[in-house]
Write an enzyme that holds these catalytic residues in place. Structure first.
Site, mmCIF file in Angstrom:
data_model
loop_
_atom_site.group_PDB
_atom_site.id
_atom_site.type_symbol
_atom_site.label_atom_id
_atom_site.label_comp_id
_atom_site.label_asym_id
_atom_site.label_seq_id
_atom_site.Cartn_x
_atom_site.Cartn_y
_atom_site.Cartn_z
ATOM 1 N N ARG A 95 0.825 -1.252 0.025
ATOM 2 C CA ARG A 95 0.070 -0.028 -0.122
ATOM 3 C C ARG A 95 0.826 1.299 0.014
ATOM 4 O O ARG A 95 0.555 2.211 -0.923
ATOM 5 C CB ARG A 95 -0.965 -0.033 1.145
ATOM 6 C CG ARG A 95 -2.008 -0.982 1.106
ATOM 7 C CD ARG A 95 -2.642 -1.472 -0.255
ATOM 8 N NE ARG A 95 -3.422 -2.310 -0.091
ATOM 9 C CZ ARG A 95 -3.602 -3.655 -0.873
ATOM 10 N NH1 ARG A 95 -2.598 -4.039 -1.796
ATOM 11 N NH2 ARG A 95 -4.638 -4.322 -0.880
ATOM 12 N N ASP A 124 -6.702 -1.792 4.549
ATOM 13 C CA ASP A 124 -6.253 -1.252 3.552
ATOM 14 C C ASP A 124 -6.550 0.340 3.327
ATOM 15 O O ASP A 124 -5.714 1.331 2.968
ATOM 16 C CB ASP A 124 -6.388 -1.834 2.019
ATOM 17 C CG ASP A 124 -5.395 -3.243 2.161
ATOM 18 O OD1 ASP A 124 -4.547 -3.365 2.725
ATOM 19 O OD2 ASP A 124 -6.200 -4.275 1.664
ATOM 20 N N SER A 175 -11.435 -12.961 -1.808
ATOM 21 C CA SER A 175 -10.916 -11.642 -2.108
ATOM 22 C C SER A 175 -9.374 -11.937 -1.945
ATOM 23 O O SER A 175 -8.910 -12.417 -0.961
ATOM 24 C CB SER A 175 -11.428 -10.623 -0.851
ATOM 25 O OG SER A 175 -10.543 -9.456 -1.015
#
Ligand code: ARG
Length: 405
Positions: A95, A124, A175
């Site tokens: 990230r 996130d 996911s």
């Protein structure tokens, strides 16, 4: 007035729908930025074109693989970073490198807002927004998936209504987030933590129960940086890629855990990170050989704190910067070689050597050639135990020796 928004674009349903949603809600032009952090899979040129087809005015793919390896994975390796003693921070590391790229793109395109496709339940969103705030406090943030209130069905309906070129039929129930450092799989049947993972979840690692010949790999480090494999010089990215392949082929690096998210939720996560975990094992082995005892002990505490900061979205923070300086100093002598045996799901060090070794054969041996003066031990032991002895003598006088209070 928002005029241009830079969107972190993945090519999936959520961020594709976000392009139209942002344009509709704000009237702004959307610039899509996709990052290559070594996730593999789909051709990123297709991803780039899809953003345009979904209504972006500009779309670009940035190759961040070396940057990610050198400036994010490598610090994590030198920091021995494992969140909850296990998770090598796969998503948490990617990230901030994406954040840096988004902020730079916002400057290039004259955008005043950055958007991401995270939900409101995960880590996130925190990593994106806290990161953006730390690098560019003047930029605004939009989180369409979280803040539009659209359900999955509504997103699909939006895509169909607007003719977006997204195939929603073969969507995975999981996911998944993957990059050079590893792969994270969540949701679907895994949401029941009692359900065992199944083989189809994995793509970086082979089934460790299938018998195959072991692989032996020699990894060289210089000041904590992997610099050669089996005698061939490598970049950090090449080291990770090669070990993903070789350790992955031996089923190394699978994790199944319940994890404490920053938002307070416990979540069930399945990871595979063959290269990362093999490198971390080798690096730690070399530290044990070359780092002085107290420094090594103290570093273990720093490692845990470092991992928590990065997990919690504080990559760009004063404490993290200060801990990096400590880690850098602690790596000065971490040079040498480790031999790792990759087999049946484990990466086990079987040899270590270094020009800066602190291992002294003469001191350690029980054979001839012993240079350790055992007569010194007697006084040392007496003085080492002196405080306990004094305390016990006091307690004995009070009649309470050995008994619990
Ligand atoms: N739980 C992990 C983390 O917070 C992985 C998150 C993966 N993200 C995703 N969108 N699947 O670092």
């Amino acid at each position: 007035m928002t005029e241009r928004v830079v969107l972190a674009y993945s090519g999936g349903l959520d961020t594709s729908v976000a392009i139209g949603w942002i344009a509709e809600q704000t009237g702004a032009e959307v610039v899509a930025v996709a990052a290559d952090v070594g996730q593999g899979g789909e051709d990123l040129e297709e991803v780039r074109k899809r953003a345009i087809a979904c209504g972006a005015v500009e779309s670009e793919v940035l190759d961040l693989r070396d940057e990610f390896a050198d400036r994010y994975c490598l610090p994590a390796l030198r920091a021995g970073a494992l969140y909850m003693e296990r998770y090598p921070l796969v998503s948490a590391l990617s990230r901030p490198v994406i954040v840096e790229a988004l902020v730079a793109a916002a400057r290039r395109y004259g955008a005043d807002t950055v958007a991401h496709g995270c939900t409101g339940k995960g880590n996130d969103q925190v990593r994106f927004e806290v990161g953006i705030g730390a690098l560019a406090p003047d930029l605004d943030v939009l989180a369409p998936v979280r803040d539009s209130g659209m359900t999955r069905d509504e997103s699909i309906a939006f895509a169909e209504r607007n003719g977006l070129p997204i195939d929603v039929s073969g969507r995975s129930p999981y996911s998944i987030d993957q990059n050079l450092w590893g792969r994270a799989v969540e949701t679907g049947f895994l949401e029941d933590p009692w359900n065992a993972p199944i083989e189809e979840l994995y793509s970086y690692s082979a089934d460790p129960t299938i018998a195959r010949d072991p692989d032996e790999v020699l990894i060289r480090f210089d000041a904590g940086v992997p610099t050669a494999i089996d005698g061939r010089p490598v970049t950090v990215r090449q080291a990770i890629e090669e070990l993903n392949t070789r350790a992955g082929a031996q089923g190394v690096g699978r994790l199944d855990m319940v994890e404490d998210r920053l938002v307070g939720i416990k979540s069930r996560e399945v990871y595979e990170a063959p290269g990362a975990l093999a490198l971390l094992a080798a690096h730690r082995e070399l530290e044990d050989l070359t780092v002085e005892r107290d420094l090594r002990r103290f570093k273990r505490g720093v490692e845990q704190r470092w991992a928590e900061l990065v997990y919690d979205g504080l990559w760009f923070s004063p404490l993290k910067t200060a801990l990096d300086a400590f880690i850098d100093s602690a790596q000065e002598h971490v040079s040498g070689e480790v031999r790792l045996r990759l087999h049946a799901g484990s990466a086990v060090p079987t040899g270590r050597r270094s020009d800066s070794t602190l291992y002294d054969y003469g001191l350690a041996t029980y054979d001839t050639g012993d240079t350790f003066d055992q007569s010194l031990a007697k006084g040392f032991v007496q003085l080492w135990g002196l405080p306990s002895r004094i305390a016990a003598t006091r307690d004995l006088k009070a009649g309470s020796v050995g008994s619990a209070p």
